[in-house]
Scaffold this active site. Structure first.
Site, PDB file in Angstrom:
ATOM      1  N   ASN A 106       0.868  -1.174   0.000  1.00 21.21           N
ATOM      2  CA  ASN A 106       0.000   0.000   0.000  1.00 21.21           C
ATOM      3  C   ASN A 106       0.905   1.223   0.000  1.00 21.21           C
ATOM      4  O   ASN A 106       1.591   1.498   0.994  1.00 21.21           O
ATOM      5  CB  ASN A 106      -0.905  -0.022   1.228  1.00 21.21           C
ATOM      6  CG  ASN A 106      -1.800   1.196   1.325  1.00 21.21           C
ATOM      7  OD1 ASN A 106      -1.699   2.137   0.522  1.00 21.21           O
ATOM      8  ND2 ASN A 106      -2.683   1.209   2.303  1.00 21.21           N
TER       9      ASN A 106
ATOM     10  N   ASN B  41       3.595   5.590 -11.238  1.00 21.83           N
ATOM     11  CA  ASN B  41       2.500   5.425 -12.189  1.00 21.83           C
ATOM     12  C   ASN B  41       1.158   5.130 -11.528  1.00 21.83           C
ATOM     13  O   ASN B  41       0.110   5.451 -12.091  1.00 21.83           O
ATOM     14  CB  ASN B  41       2.853   4.286 -13.164  1.00 21.83           C
ATOM     15  CG  ASN B  41       1.642   3.770 -13.906  1.00 21.83           C
ATOM     16  OD1 ASN B  41       1.132   4.415 -14.830  1.00 21.83           O
ATOM     17  ND2 ASN B  41       1.147   2.607 -13.499  1.00 21.83           N
TER      18      ASN B  41
ATOM     19  N   SER C 137      -1.224  13.652 -16.093  1.00 24.55           N
ATOM     20  CA  SER C 137      -2.346  13.517 -17.036  1.00 24.55           C
ATOM     21  C   SER C 137      -2.612  14.872 -17.667  1.00 24.55           C
ATOM     22  O   SER C 137      -2.320  15.916 -17.067  1.00 24.55           O
ATOM     23  CB  SER C 137      -3.604  13.042 -16.299  1.00 24.55           C
ATOM     24  OG  SER C 137      -4.745  13.149 -17.121  1.00 24.55           O
TER      25      SER C 137
ATOM     26  N   TYR D  64      -9.206  14.204  -9.414  1.00 19.19           N
ATOM     27  CA  TYR D  64      -8.159  13.665 -10.279  1.00 19.19           C
ATOM     28  C   TYR D  64      -7.275  14.785 -10.838  1.00 19.19           C
ATOM     29  O   TYR D  64      -6.046  14.690 -10.824  1.00 19.19           O
ATOM     30  CB  TYR D  64      -8.795  12.867 -11.413  1.00 19.19           C
ATOM     31  CG  TYR D  64      -7.816  12.084 -12.259  1.00 19.19           C
ATOM     32  CD1 TYR D  64      -7.222  10.930 -11.772  1.00 19.19           C
ATOM     33  CD2 TYR D  64      -7.524  12.490 -13.560  1.00 19.19           C
ATOM     34  CE1 TYR D  64      -6.341  10.203 -12.555  1.00 19.19           C
ATOM     35  CE2 TYR D  64      -6.651  11.768 -14.349  1.00 19.19           C
ATOM     36  CZ  TYR D  64      -6.062  10.620 -13.843  1.00 19.19           C
ATOM     37  OH  TYR D  64      -5.182   9.901 -14.632  1.00 19.19           O
TER      38      TYR D  64
ATOM     39  N   ALA E 100      -6.785  17.782  -9.585  1.00 17.22           N
ATOM     40  CA  ALA E 100      -5.986  18.364  -8.505  1.00 17.22           C
ATOM     41  C   ALA E 100      -4.790  17.480  -8.177  1.00 17.22           C
ATOM     42  O   ALA E 100      -3.676  17.972  -7.969  1.00 17.22           O
ATOM     43  CB  ALA E 100      -6.854  18.562  -7.265  1.00 17.22           C
ATOM     44  N   SER E 101      -5.024  16.166  -8.133  1.00 15.51           N
ATOM     45  CA  SER E 101      -3.925  15.253  -7.809  1.00 15.51           C
ATOM     46  C   SER E 101      -2.852  15.264  -8.890  1.00 15.51           C
ATOM     47  O   SER E 101      -1.654  15.325  -8.597  1.00 15.51           O
ATOM     48  CB  SER E 101      -4.454  13.830  -7.596  1.00 15.51           C
ATOM     49  OG  SER E 101      -4.907  13.245  -8.803  1.00 15.51           O
ATOM     50  N   LYS E 102      -3.260  15.234 -10.143  1.00 21.74           N
ATOM     51  CA  LYS E 102      -2.293  15.181 -11.232  1.00 21.74           C
ATOM     52  C   LYS E 102      -1.607  16.528 -11.466  1.00 21.74           C
ATOM     53  O   LYS E 102      -0.450  16.588 -11.871  1.00 21.74           O
ATOM     54  CB  LYS E 102      -2.982  14.687 -12.506  1.00 21.74           C
ATOM     55  CG  LYS E 102      -3.435  13.234 -12.429  1.00 21.74           C
ATOM     56  CD  LYS E 102      -2.279  12.286 -12.139  1.00 21.74           C
ATOM     57  CE  LYS E 102      -2.682  10.828 -12.235  1.00 21.74           C
ATOM     58  NZ  LYS E 102      -1.557   9.909 -12.005  1.00 21.74           N
TER      59      LYS E 102
ATOM     60  N   ILE F  19      -6.209   7.145 -23.302  1.00 22.10           N
ATOM     61  CA  ILE F  19      -5.437   5.925 -23.524  1.00 22.10           C
ATOM     62  C   ILE F  19      -6.308   4.697 -23.285  1.00 22.10           C
ATOM     63  O   ILE F  19      -7.156   4.678 -22.398  1.00 22.10           O
ATOM     64  CB  ILE F  19      -4.216   5.877 -22.569  1.00 22.10           C
ATOM     65  CG1 ILE F  19      -3.418   7.186 -22.645  1.00 22.10           C
ATOM     66  CG2 ILE F  19      -3.325   4.681 -22.902  1.00 22.10           C
ATOM     67  CD1 ILE F  19      -2.845   7.514 -24.001  1.00 22.10           C
TER      68      ILE F  19
END
Length: 240
Positions: free
Chosen positions: A54, A81, A133, A146, A148-150, A181
């Site tokens: 984890n 990744n 991304s 997503y 915000a994280s990327k 993708i």
């Protein structure tokens, strides 16, 4: 420098883009260590090992990195990744979906890179490739968490590119930002959504996991040894 005896660590290695990255780095001669919360089911290879971990569990990550360095002697490449999506419109998004995406896509990248960077600093060299991304560069409807994280991954990467090289260490930090993708994340999308995204992409198709792996392999190699702090978009021109 050849890739013989060079070690690459790849997260999210069990499937999709992560698996393709492992395959490409193995083909390029790296010894590859795959990390995933699920078992990495792989054909036997003396150049591949794996850990179930984890990535948000800091003590567990520290133990894994210590074990890798003990067995392999070094870490030359780190590919962050692993990632998830929990899509929802802003007004409907629940806090748990925000937290889980930020934890896995952003916090886990920090936790693992913090540990691996210590080894790379001792070596005075290394390449870190973080998978972001185009949602992290341009945003997208229903993907506040997503994006915000990327986006955070990109900002961290640029900071680390400056920080880890500030005393002359040849440590590079770059991002790959995939577009639309063919992966498990996209396979269940409605056909009309897939057709719409293809229509917006100048190359008129979805990308392949192997094409992301090609970009990662370039940034992991000495062919990119004067490239750091950059974001390589592999999106077929989607966000031109």
């Amino acid at each position: 420098m050849t890739n013989l005896n060079r070690v690459a660590v790849v997260t999210g290695a069990a499937r999709g883009i992560g698996r393709a990255i492992c395959e490409q780095l193995l083909a390029d001669g790296f010894s590859v260590v795959g990390l995933d919360i699920s078992p990495v089911d792989w054909s036997e290879s003396s150049q591949l090992s794996s850990y179930e971990v984890n990535l948000c569990d800091k003590p567990a990550v520290e133990k894994v990195v210590t074990d890798i360095v003990s067995k392999q002697g070094r870490i030359d490449v780190l590919v962050n990744n692993a990632g998830i999506t929990r899509d929802s419109m802003l007004t409907d998004m629940i806090e748990g979906d925000w937290d889980s995406v930020i934890d896995i896509n952003l916090k886990a990248v920090f936790i693992l890179t913090q540990q691996v960077a210590k080894t790379m600093l001792e070596q005075n060299e290394g390449s870190i490739v973080n998978i972001s991304s185009i949602v992290g560069t341009d945003g997208n409807i229903g993907q506040s968490n997503y994006g915000a994280s990327k986006g955070g991954v990109i900002t961290m990467s640029k900071g680390w590119a400056k920080e880890l090289a500030r005393k002359g260490a040849q440590i590079r930090v770059n991002c790959v930002a995939p577009g639309f993708i063919e992966t498990d994340m996209t396979k269940d999308l409605p056909e009309k959504v897939i057709d719409y995204m293809k229509g917006k992409t100048p190359l008129s198709r979805m990308g392949k996991a192997s094409e992301i792996a090609d970009g990662v392999a370039f940034l992991a190699s000495d062919k990119s040894k004067f490239i750091t702090g950059q974001v390589l978009k592999i999106d077929g021109g989607l966000v031109l």
